[in-house]
Design a protein around this motif. Sequence first.
Motif, short mmCIF file in Angstrom:
data_model
loop_
_atom_site.label_atom_id
_atom_site.label_comp_id
_atom_site.label_asym_id
_atom_site.label_seq_id
_atom_site.Cartn_x
_atom_site.Cartn_y
_atom_site.Cartn_z
N VAL A 116 10.85 26.72 48.01
CA VAL A 116 10.53 28.00 47.37
C VAL A 116 9.03 28.09 47.08
O VAL A 116 8.40 29.13 47.31
N TRP A 117 8.46 27.01 46.58
CA TRP A 117 7.02 27.01 46.34
C TRP A 117 6.26 27.23 47.64
O TRP A 117 5.26 27.97 47.68
N ALA A 118 6.72 26.60 48.72
CA ALA A 118 6.04 26.75 50.02
C ALA A 118 6.08 28.20 50.49
O ALA A 118 5.07 28.74 50.97
N SER A 171 6.73 37.67 42.77
CA SER A 171 8.12 37.46 42.38
C SER A 171 8.62 36.09 42.83
O SER A 171 9.36 35.42 42.10
N VAL A 172 8.23 35.65 44.03
CA VAL A 172 8.67 34.34 44.51
C VAL A 172 8.04 33.21 43.70
O VAL A 172 8.71 32.24 43.33
N ILE A 173 6.75 33.33 43.41
CA ILE A 173 6.07 32.31 42.61
C ILE A 173 6.67 32.25 41.21
O ILE A 173 6.86 31.16 40.64
N ALA A 174 6.99 33.41 40.64
CA ALA A 174 7.60 33.42 39.31
C ALA A 174 8.95 32.70 39.32
O ALA A 174 9.27 31.95 38.40
N PHE A 175 9.73 32.92 40.37
CA PHE A 175 11.01 32.22 40.50
C PHE A 175 10.79 30.71 40.61
O PHE A 175 11.46 29.92 39.96
N ALA A 176 9.82 30.31 41.44
CA ALA A 176 9.53 28.89 41.61
C ALA A 176 9.10 28.25 40.30
O ALA A 176 9.38 27.08 40.04
N ALA A 177 8.41 29.04 39.46
CA ALA A 177 7.91 28.52 38.18
C ALA A 177 8.98 28.50 37.09
O ALA A 177 8.72 28.05 35.98
N GLY A 178 10.17 28.99 37.44
CA GLY A 178 11.27 28.92 36.48
C GLY A 178 11.76 30.23 35.93
O GLY A 178 12.75 30.26 35.20
N GLU A 179 11.10 31.34 36.26
CA GLU A 179 11.55 32.65 35.78
C GLU A 179 12.61 33.18 36.74
O GLU A 179 12.32 33.95 37.65
N ARG A 180 13.84 32.74 36.52
CA ARG A 180 14.91 33.05 37.47
C ARG A 180 15.23 34.54 37.56
O ARG A 180 15.85 34.99 38.50
N GLY A 181 14.79 35.32 36.62
CA GLY A 181 15.03 36.76 36.68
C GLY A 181 14.02 37.49 37.54
O GLY A 181 14.11 38.69 37.73
N SER A 182 13.05 36.77 38.10
CA SER A 182 11.98 37.43 38.85
C SER A 182 12.24 37.38 40.34
O SER A 182 12.66 38.35 40.95
N GLY A 183 12.01 36.21 40.92
CA GLY A 183 12.16 36.10 42.36
C GLY A 183 13.56 36.38 42.82
O GLY A 183 13.79 36.84 43.93
N ALA A 184 14.56 36.08 41.97
CA ALA A 184 15.95 36.28 42.37
C ALA A 184 16.51 37.59 41.84
O ALA A 184 17.70 37.84 41.90
N GLY A 185 15.67 38.46 41.31
CA GLY A 185 16.13 39.73 40.80
C GLY A 185 16.63 40.63 41.92
O GLY A 185 16.15 40.57 43.04
N SER A 186 17.58 41.48 41.60
CA SER A 186 18.13 42.39 42.58
C SER A 186 17.13 43.48 42.93
O SER A 186 16.62 44.17 42.05
N THR A 187 16.87 43.66 44.22
CA THR A 187 15.99 44.76 44.64
C THR A 187 16.66 46.10 44.37
O THR A 187 15.97 47.12 44.23
#
Length: 274
Positions: free
Chosen positions: A71-73, A120-136
């Motif tokens: 995910v970080w990559a 959004s992807v970086i936020a998810f990687a950093a632990g904010e699961r509501g960001s990168g994995a949020g529903s579009t």
Amino acid sequence: MRRWPDGGTARAARGTGTVVAARAGLAARGVIYLLVGTLALRIAHLDTGEQADRGGAVQELAEKPFGQVLVWAVGIGMVCMALWRLSEAVFGAAGPDGGKARKRLLSVVRFVFYAAVAGSVIAFAAGERGSGAGSTDEQSRDATARVLDWPAGQWLVAGAGAAVAAAGVWITVRAVTRAYRDKLDLARMSPAGRTAMDVLGVGGGASRGLVFAAAGGFAVKSAVAYDPEQAKGLDDTLRTFAGTPAGPWLLGVVAAGLALFGLFSLAMARWRRL
């Protein structure tokens, strides 16, 4: 400096750093589309409750071995994609007419889009699961609702939807006419490689364009009805294809096309001239 057919010099970022960023960004985009296409295929044939959008793709990636690293990559790759587009806006794109205002403006739009994806992807990687994995889908409805409350909000939403739909048609036409070939280093590709690239580019680009056009149409519909619930993100847009007379088979075809576009992006990371 590489000479292009028109005799101009392509600095495109004007150095090895930008070339690396562009290739990393194209590869990251390829991974996301490949995963979205795979998720949509599952929905078409298994009717799963998974999200066939960026959030679902990131979540899927996170569940793989070494998922956090992956995910970080991808997030870093999308940052690279945004920086590459920013360099095109500032310095001009590689190739003929790369410095024209129209192409610079298009690069600005792409920069804003990919910067949002990267965030959004970086936020998810950093632990904010509501960001990168949020529903579009939720994001689209929320954004539409906010804009509809603005002065002339209906016109703004309708205009944005029409622009996205037009972009979808443009993407489809360019794919079908194989306009992407102008950006390929064809001299280094084998005949079989060129044929494979055409399969990926035409099929993948047409499917991507169809999805953009449909999403833009739903935005226009929501503006006319003054109903943000009618706006759709990628996941809901894809599921709409399953509700047509062609049923899940149409969704399956579009999903396969998005997976092809993912492979096309990965191939472009190798063969695009920069």
